[in-house]
Design an enzyme around this catalytic site. Structure first.
Site, short mmCIF file in Angstrom:
data_model
loop_
_atom_site.label_atom_id
_atom_site.label_comp_id
_atom_site.label_asym_id
_atom_site.label_seq_id
_atom_site.Cartn_x
_atom_site.Cartn_y
_atom_site.Cartn_z
N GLU A 109 -9.76 -11.31 -7.20
CA GLU A 109 -8.86 -10.15 -7.04
C GLU A 109 -7.67 -10.25 -7.99
O GLU A 109 -7.20 -9.24 -8.50
CB GLU A 109 -8.40 -10.05 -5.59
CG GLU A 109 -9.53 -9.65 -4.64
CD GLU A 109 -9.10 -9.51 -3.19
OE1 GLU A 109 -9.95 -9.16 -2.36
OE2 GLU A 109 -7.91 -9.75 -2.88
N LYS A 130 0.82 -1.22 0.00
CA LYS A 130 0.00 0.00 0.00
C LYS A 130 0.86 1.28 0.00
O LYS A 130 2.07 1.22 0.26
CB LYS A 130 -0.93 -0.03 1.21
CG LYS A 130 -1.94 -1.17 1.17
CD LYS A 130 -2.94 -1.07 2.31
CE LYS A 130 -3.93 -2.20 2.27
NZ LYS A 130 -4.99 -2.04 3.30
N TYR A 184 -12.56 -1.98 -3.66
CA TYR A 184 -13.04 -2.04 -2.27
C TYR A 184 -14.56 -1.90 -2.17
O TYR A 184 -15.08 -1.57 -1.10
CB TYR A 184 -12.35 -0.98 -1.43
CG TYR A 184 -10.96 -1.40 -0.97
CD1 TYR A 184 -10.77 -2.50 -0.13
CD2 TYR A 184 -9.83 -0.67 -1.35
CE1 TYR A 184 -9.52 -2.88 0.30
CE2 TYR A 184 -8.56 -1.05 -0.92
CZ TYR A 184 -8.42 -2.15 -0.09
OH TYR A 184 -7.17 -2.53 0.34
N HIS A 223 -2.31 -5.45 1.69
CA HIS A 223 -3.61 -6.11 1.57
C HIS A 223 -3.34 -7.54 1.12
O HIS A 223 -2.44 -7.78 0.30
CB HIS A 223 -4.49 -5.42 0.52
CG HIS A 223 -5.67 -6.27 0.10
ND1 HIS A 223 -6.83 -6.33 0.84
CD2 HIS A 223 -5.84 -7.12 -0.95
CE1 HIS A 223 -7.67 -7.18 0.25
NE2 HIS A 223 -7.09 -7.67 -0.84
N ASN A 229 -2.11 0.19 6.67
CA ASN A 229 -1.57 -1.03 7.27
C ASN A 229 -0.66 -1.81 6.32
O ASN A 229 -0.52 -3.02 6.41
CB ASN A 229 -2.71 -1.90 7.83
CG ASN A 229 -3.68 -2.37 6.77
OD1 ASN A 229 -3.57 -1.99 5.61
ND2 ASN A 229 -4.62 -3.21 7.16
P1 CMP Z 1 -7.38 -4.53 3.70
O1 CMP Z 1 -6.87 -5.88 4.02
O2 CMP Z 1 -6.88 -3.86 2.48
O3 CMP Z 1 -8.98 -4.59 3.61
C1 CMP Z 1 -9.80 -3.48 3.85
C2 CMP Z 1 -9.05 -2.33 4.41
O4 CMP Z 1 -9.84 -1.37 5.06
C3 CMP Z 1 -8.08 -2.80 5.48
O5 CMP Z 1 -7.06 -3.56 4.93
C4 CMP Z 1 -7.69 -1.50 6.12
O6 CMP Z 1 -6.75 -0.79 5.32
C5 CMP Z 1 -9.03 -0.77 6.05
N1 CMP Z 1 -9.77 -0.89 7.34
C6 CMP Z 1 -10.31 -1.98 7.88
N2 CMP Z 1 -10.91 -1.69 9.04
C7 CMP Z 1 -10.74 -0.37 9.21
C8 CMP Z 1 -11.15 0.54 10.23
N3 CMP Z 1 -11.83 0.13 11.30
N4 CMP Z 1 -10.79 1.82 10.09
C9 CMP Z 1 -10.09 2.24 9.00
N5 CMP Z 1 -9.69 1.42 7.99
C10 CMP Z 1 -10.01 0.12 8.11
#
Ligand code: CMP
Length: 140
Positions: A128, A11, A51, A117, A114
């Site tokens: 995906e 990311k 998403y 993904h 984070n």
């Molecule tokens: P990802 O695995 O890409 O899948 C969905 C994404 O949404 C997740 O990683 C985070 O980047 C984001 N995400 C999930 N939960 C939250 C949350 N509570 N607040 C903000 N972002 C979130």
């Protein structure tokens, strides 16, 4: 156990900090093979479609803005039980809850930024992967 493929995205928070190689090292040490990889900038429309499953969640707009804020690296990882293995290597979505030694524990900035993904099931992995890659772009 079966050989599987899973989709990974490094990311914008991680590409901004020049962590692509460090993260790829975690995948390869975990027994995952990078069989396709490209660095690109997601458009607003592509991030929204990718998403879409989260469209009703309160964090959706912020997540889309974050995902278009810089380059990402989209990848296909292959290996034994690749979906579960990648989730183990990544750690929990929230870095505060991620286990020691995982990518998110060591690199993630927040639950949103984070760093990586990974697909959550073999069925979603197939969808995906097809979202980002033609079959001819995957080189096992
Ligand atoms: P990802 O695995 O890409 O899948 C969905 C994404 O949404 C997740 O990683 C985070 O980047 C984001 N995400 C999930 N939960 C939250 C949350 N509570 N607040 C903000 N972002 C979130």
């Amino acid at each position: 156990m079966a050989i599987e493929r899973t989709l990974s995205i490094i990311k914008p928070d991680a590409t901004r900090r020049n962590l692509t190689g460090a993260i790829n090292d975690r995948f390869e040490r975990g027994g995952l093979r990078i069989v396709a990889q490209k660095r690109l900038r997601l458009s607003q429309e592509t991030a929204e479609r990718f998403y879409a499953v989260h469209a009703e969640r309160p964090f959706y707009r912020s997540l889309v803005s974050f995902m278009v804020s810089g380059p990402v690296v989209v990848q296909v990882l292959e290996g034994e039980s690749a979906v579960a293995k990648n989730r183990e290597v990544m750690g929990a979505t929230d870095p505060a809850k991620a286990a020691a030694g995982t990518i998110r524990k060591d690199f993630a900035e927040s639950i949103e930024a984070n760093s990586v993904h990974g697909s959550d099931s073999p069925e979603n992995a197939a969808q995906e992967i097809a979202f980002f890659f033609a079959g001819t772009e995957i080189c096992p």
